[in-house]
Design a protein around this motif. Structure first.
Motif, PDB file in Angstrom:
ATOM      1  N   ALA A 155       0.874  -1.181   0.000  1.00 49.69           N
ATOM      2  CA  ALA A 155       0.000   0.000   0.000  1.00 49.69           C
ATOM      3  C   ALA A 155       0.904   1.221   0.000  1.00 49.69           C
ATOM      4  O   ALA A 155       1.781   1.357  -0.858  1.00 49.69           O
ATOM      5  N   GLY A 159      -2.218   5.302   2.103  1.00 42.75           N
ATOM      6  CA  GLY A 159      -3.342   4.450   2.515  1.00 42.75           C
ATOM      7  C   GLY A 159      -3.870   4.824   3.892  1.00 42.75           C
ATOM      8  O   GLY A 159      -4.893   4.298   4.341  1.00 42.75           O
ATOM      9  N   HIS A 174      -5.855   3.440   0.172  1.00 39.82           N
ATOM     10  CA  HIS A 174      -6.784   3.126   1.272  1.00 39.82           C
ATOM     11  C   HIS A 174      -7.512   1.821   0.954  1.00 39.82           C
ATOM     12  O   HIS A 174      -7.742   0.992   1.838  1.00 39.82           O
ATOM     13  N   ILE A 177      -5.521  -1.338   1.792  1.00 44.04           N
ATOM     14  CA  ILE A 177      -5.592  -1.726   3.211  1.00 44.04           C
ATOM     15  C   ILE A 177      -6.929  -2.409   3.496  1.00 44.04           C
ATOM     16  O   ILE A 177      -6.990  -3.431   4.200  1.00 44.04           O
ATOM     17  N   THR A 180      -6.918  -5.890   1.984  1.00 47.46           N
ATOM     18  CA  THR A 180      -6.013  -6.728   2.785  1.00 47.46           C
ATOM     19  C   THR A 180      -6.770  -7.277   4.001  1.00 47.46           C
ATOM     20  O   THR A 180      -6.711  -8.479   4.306  1.00 47.46           O
ATOM     21  N   LYS A 181      -7.485  -6.394   4.689  1.00 44.09           N
ATOM     22  CA  LYS A 181      -8.230  -6.842   5.869  1.00 44.09           C
ATOM     23  C   LYS A 181      -9.338  -7.823   5.480  1.00 44.09           C
ATOM     24  O   LYS A 181      -9.566  -8.831   6.158  1.00 44.09           O
ATOM     25  N   ASN A 195      -1.194  -9.389   4.573  1.00 41.88           N
ATOM     26  CA  ASN A 195      -0.802  -8.169   5.278  1.00 41.88           C
ATOM     27  C   ASN A 195      -0.477  -7.058   4.289  1.00 41.88           C
ATOM     28  O   ASN A 195      -0.165  -7.317   3.122  1.00 41.88           O
ATOM     29  N   ALA A 196      -0.577  -5.832   4.775  1.00 43.97           N
ATOM     30  CA  ALA A 196      -0.249  -4.666   3.941  1.00 43.97           C
ATOM     31  C   ALA A 196       0.998  -3.978   4.489  1.00 43.97           C
ATOM     32  O   ALA A 196       1.128  -3.784   5.699  1.00 43.97           O
ATOM     33  N   CYS A 198       3.080  -0.406   4.210  1.00 45.99           N
ATOM     34  CA  CYS A 198       2.899   0.994   3.800  1.00 45.99           C
ATOM     35  C   CYS A 198       4.239   1.718   3.801  1.00 45.99           C
ATOM     36  O   CYS A 198       4.673   2.228   4.849  1.00 45.99           O
ATOM     37  N   THR A 253      -1.422  -3.772   9.094  1.00 40.00           N
ATOM     38  CA  THR A 253      -0.972  -2.666   8.243  1.00 40.00           C
ATOM     39  C   THR A 253       0.349  -2.192   8.830  1.00 40.00           C
ATOM     40  O   THR A 253       0.373  -1.636   9.933  1.00 40.00           O
TER      41      THR A 253
END
Ligand code: NAD
Length: 265
Positions: A155, A159, A174, A177, A180-181, A195-196, A198, A253
């Motif tokens: 990301a 994000g 954004h 993220i 990802t969740k 997982n992300a 950043c 994140t």
């Protein structure tokens, strides 16, 4: 008697990993770090000469059995199919996916309609929709990964925060993220973590157009570490998330930004 507490492997040796956007920048660094750690790597990008260059770099050190390249556009269904097929043909399955390919296009609230629409559609297609579709294609293989499947979505601090004039990019990141969740919530029980990562400002082709003096002033004002990051510094976080030992990190994140996002303006 064995008194060692640690049971979990920190090795990614032998895992079969796809890294999108790996002709350049953080993707290239990620492909290299994976190869350095003994993984088998699919280098893929829509920059065909760039793919060949990175494949040659890695093959020169670790041999041709450790790396394969595929020229593909992640924003197309055919491109994504080709990436998955390449990994299956070369290595037999897929253990990890790094969705890294991305574009940063300017998009202002005051841009004319055509320019805004073009930047919006392209940003969402490359930076967000491609991630979701590629994850879906890889799931049947990732869930059979010997040490658990791994997905890392790249990301951005965009994000979490926002920069004026980058609306489509910010929305897409954004979204990364969020997706990802969403995938993490559903895939956890299928032995896959999602997982992300950043990154903050990093020295790559994406930021090469920003003048050096501007980079320096920005870093001194905004980043506790006082500098831009290097691609390898982000790559190491991505590779760590793919270790067997990282099996309980899911839906996270993770910011790699030298502390930028903790500061008030
Ligand atoms: P980069 O431009 O060096 O690398 C991006 C790569 O993605 C390029 O090789 C490009 O050809 C490829 N790509 C773009 N569109 C593609 C498509 N449709 N299909 C296949 N490949 C495509 O930039 P980078 O900084 O290494 O960017 C990597 C990721 O990191 C991106 O998702 C970017 O948004 C993110 N990011 C970058 C920064 C930064 O400061 N550089 C900060 C936060 C996040």
């Amino acid at each position: 008697m064995n008194t060692r507490l640690s049971q979990l492997s920190r090795s990614v040796a032998g895992i079969r990993v796809i890294v999108t956007g790996s002709a350049s920048g953080m993707g290239r660094a990620t492909a290299h770090v994976f190869a350095d750690e003994g993984a088998k790597v699919v280098v893929t990008d829509y920059d065909a000469p760039g793919v060949k260059k990175v494949v040659d770099e890695i093959a020169a050190v670790y041999g041709t059995a450790s790396v394969v390249g595929v020229h593909a556009d992640v924003s197309t269904s055919a491109g994504r199919q080709a990436i998955v097929q390449c990994c299956l043909d070369a290595f037999g399955s897929i253990d990890a996916l790094v969705n890294n390919a991305g574009v940063a296009l300017r998009s202002s609230a005051f841009a004319d309609d055509d320019a805004f629409t073009e930047a919006w559609d392209r940003s969402l297609a490359v930076n967000l929709s491609a991630h979701a579709h590629l994850m879906r294609l890889c799931v049947p293989y990732l869930e059979k990964a010997p040490h658990g499947g791994r997905i890392v979505n790249i990301a951005s601090t965009e994000g979490i925060l926002a920069t004026a004039g980058l609306m489509a990019y910010t929305a897409s990141k954004h979204g990364v993220i969020g997706v990802t969740k969403g995938f993490a919530a559903e895939l956890g029980r299928h032995n896959i973590t999602v997982n992300a990562v950043c990154p903050g400002p990093v020295r790559t082709a994406m930021t090469a157009g920003i003048p050096e003096d501007f980079k320096e002033i920005y870093a001194k004002r905004k980043i506790p570490r006082q500098r831009y990051g290097d691609p390898e510094e982000v790559a190491h976080m991505t590779v760590n998330l793919c270790m067997p030992a990282s099996q309980f990190v899911n839906g996270a994140t993770i910011v790699v930004d030298g502390g930028m996002s903790i500061l008030h303006a």
